[in-house]
Design a protein around this motif. Structure first.
Motif: not given
Lengths: 345, 345
Positions: A253, A257, A260-261, A263-265, A267-268, A276, A344-345, B260-261, B264, B268-270, B345
């Motif tokens: 798992p 995680d 996705w995170r 991608l989250g970073i 994106q933001t 990095e 994306a979410q 911001w991050r 993010g 997104t985190a799981r 965003q």
């Protein structure tokens, strides 16, 4: 955004194979190798090759780029796009580059050899990449007469290229094999088969972005076709191994995680160093390959990897920037491109 | 989602002040302190207080909760919502809780004292919180006759509560002062003024989420009004200092990036542990307070902080979960609530 370039697309077996490259080393038999030539001779070689490449019937339309007179950021951006070698980016007068509009064909003139014909294709496309190079090689050979020895094959400056003068390589994304520590054993195995695998970015044991290059080492005593078949066979095995290792990853798992995170970073974040970025985009790439991230495909990932490289960033900005400003620009470009394709979410 | 609870709203000076709490300790003069009572007496006290609170003319409508018979996760969730003390969550038979629908008024019966009247208000609202408590106190005193000594004031089990029996406190978000290392000095200063400041979550020098509680220590020889004015004055100074420190933070580009991050990752985190969640939400809270994050307001942040606490998560799920499953549920709830309010965003 122009999406026609090979490095902004994905292709066959694109989940693991980013791109295929074939490079042929050739020399004109009327001249000494570049290292021995004077400027006048170099100019003649550039002129001969440019004229030959522009002749009616050429299989590919090429434009001339005077690399020696480019701003450094643009020359280095060509390196980042794998269109020229790092050495060639520092070249003095007497060298030149011919480049197709798609940037899938590039000809370095007066690098180590008089001519390096290079073709790039997204995904695993060894036959296509070789054929394009071969056609151009035949077309130019008809006019320029390349140095060839019946026993040795094509003559090159460096003996490691003698024979076919061909280096075929595949750019591979191997995050799961890197994670499992299987790369070193893989490197030992492929070495015994006349191939080499090495990290494409960074010198450490864990290359940035988990991007590796697999290429043939042997050019003498083996035909181009045989070398390519050999490479194909090994590539197929590595692809299978990477896919199996990814299935294993998916059971953890923390892997989902991490994808996705990452991608989250991307994106933001407002600041992204190259290191990095490469670590994050590698996670996103494997997520995209596994269809985990709606709206984020491999084409987009390839385009981002290209756009985020340091010199390519500066070349797009049209100016040199402090590292902090460059990291901010990288974050901005990445954010905007990810936002364009829908969240994306 | 019900947004009526005090812990899901923000209030005055909400950029720094999360909430205000006033608590009055009271005892019925006909009975010994709870520690000395038998079960029958305890039951009588519970009964007397419940009846008094339900009398016509009560300033607030309260429902009875049998804490001793709640599943542990629900009792602990009450602690996480600051409605009862940790000790009270482990209470045996003979205790009880009266709670308003908004959960802004709670009465612990037979904790350390017979009665603890507590009021909570979002933001900095000492007068409002005190007035609500005071009205309820007067209403109940009229029926129950609280133990009161003309010289000492209200009699309480612990001498540190003697006098007003009042503890007024403010929950503060102080990420910038925590970052700058100014908290220790602040703690020394407020101690000299009869107040105390301590981390609300975690015991270390850097409390999780940078959430602190400032409260009065002195209950003897000082009126409720004077204690509250004292607290107000110090709170105003701390708020000013935190705001100035935030202005300083804003000049650092890494601060904007961190805010911001953090968003993010929450989007997104799981998997999110409580510690990581608290660190991230603290960054997001200060970003929201500075209007940096469109669509992410302080109300949402408060609601998330509440919803993400371990027992509250389990109480919402209606079952106990392994830590890994709890971290996954935390990530899911945070993600979904952030998505509801539109993507920033």
């Amino acid at each position: 955004m122009n999406s026609n370039k090979w490095y902004e697309r994905s292709g066959r077996d694109g989940d693991v194979v980013i791109s295929t490259r074939v490079r042929l080393a050739r020399n004109l038999n009327r001249y000494p190798f570049p290292a021995e030539m004077n400027l006048e001779q170099k100019a003649q070689v550039v002129d001969s090759i440019c004229k030959a490449a522009a002749k009616e019937g050429t299989p590919v339309s090429l434009r001339y780029i005077d690399v020696a007179n480019l701003p450094q950021r643009e020359a280095l951006s060509l390196v980042e796009r794998h269109l020229i070698s790092p050495e060639f980016s520092r070249c003095e007068e007497g060298s030149g580059l011919l480049l197709s509009a798609d940037e899938d064909v590039s000809l370095m003139i007066n690098e180590e050899d008089h001519l390096r014909i290079q073709t790039m294709v997204p995904g695993l496309e060894l036959d296509e990449a070789y054929e394009t190079a071969d056609q151009l090689d035949s077309f130019l050979d008809g006019q320029l007469r390349f140095a060839f020895d019946d026993r040795l094959g094509y003559l090159t400056q460096c003996p490691t290229n003698l024979g076919t003068g061909m280096r075929a390589s595949i750019m591979l994304h191997l995050p799961a094999l890197q994670d499992s520590g299987a790369i070193q054993q893989l490197a030992n195995t492929v070495a015994k088969l006349g191939l080499t695998i090495r990290g494409l970015y960074g010198e450490g044991s864990k290359p940035e972005g988990a991007i590796y290059q697999l290429s043939n080492q042997v050019t003498l005593g083996i035909s181009e076709k045989a070398a390519i078949e050999n490479l194909k066979g090994i590539a197929a095995q590595i692809i299978r191994q990477e896919r199996t290792a990814r299935e294993e990853l998916c059971r953890n798992p923390h892997f989902e995680d991490r994808v996705w995170r990452s991608l989250g970073i991307l994106q933001t974040a407002r600041l992204l160093t190259r290191d990095e970025f490469m670590a994050l985009i590698s996670n996103v790439r494997v997520g995209a390959a596994l269809d985990m991230l709606p709206g984020v495909g491999l084409d987009l990932v390839s385009a981002l990897i290209n756009a985020a490289q340091p010199a390519t960033l500066l070349a797009a900005a049209g100016e040199d920037l402090e590292p902090g400003a460059r990291d901010a620009l990288r974050a901005k470009i990445v954010r905007e491109r990810l936002a364009e394709t829908g969240k994306a979410q």
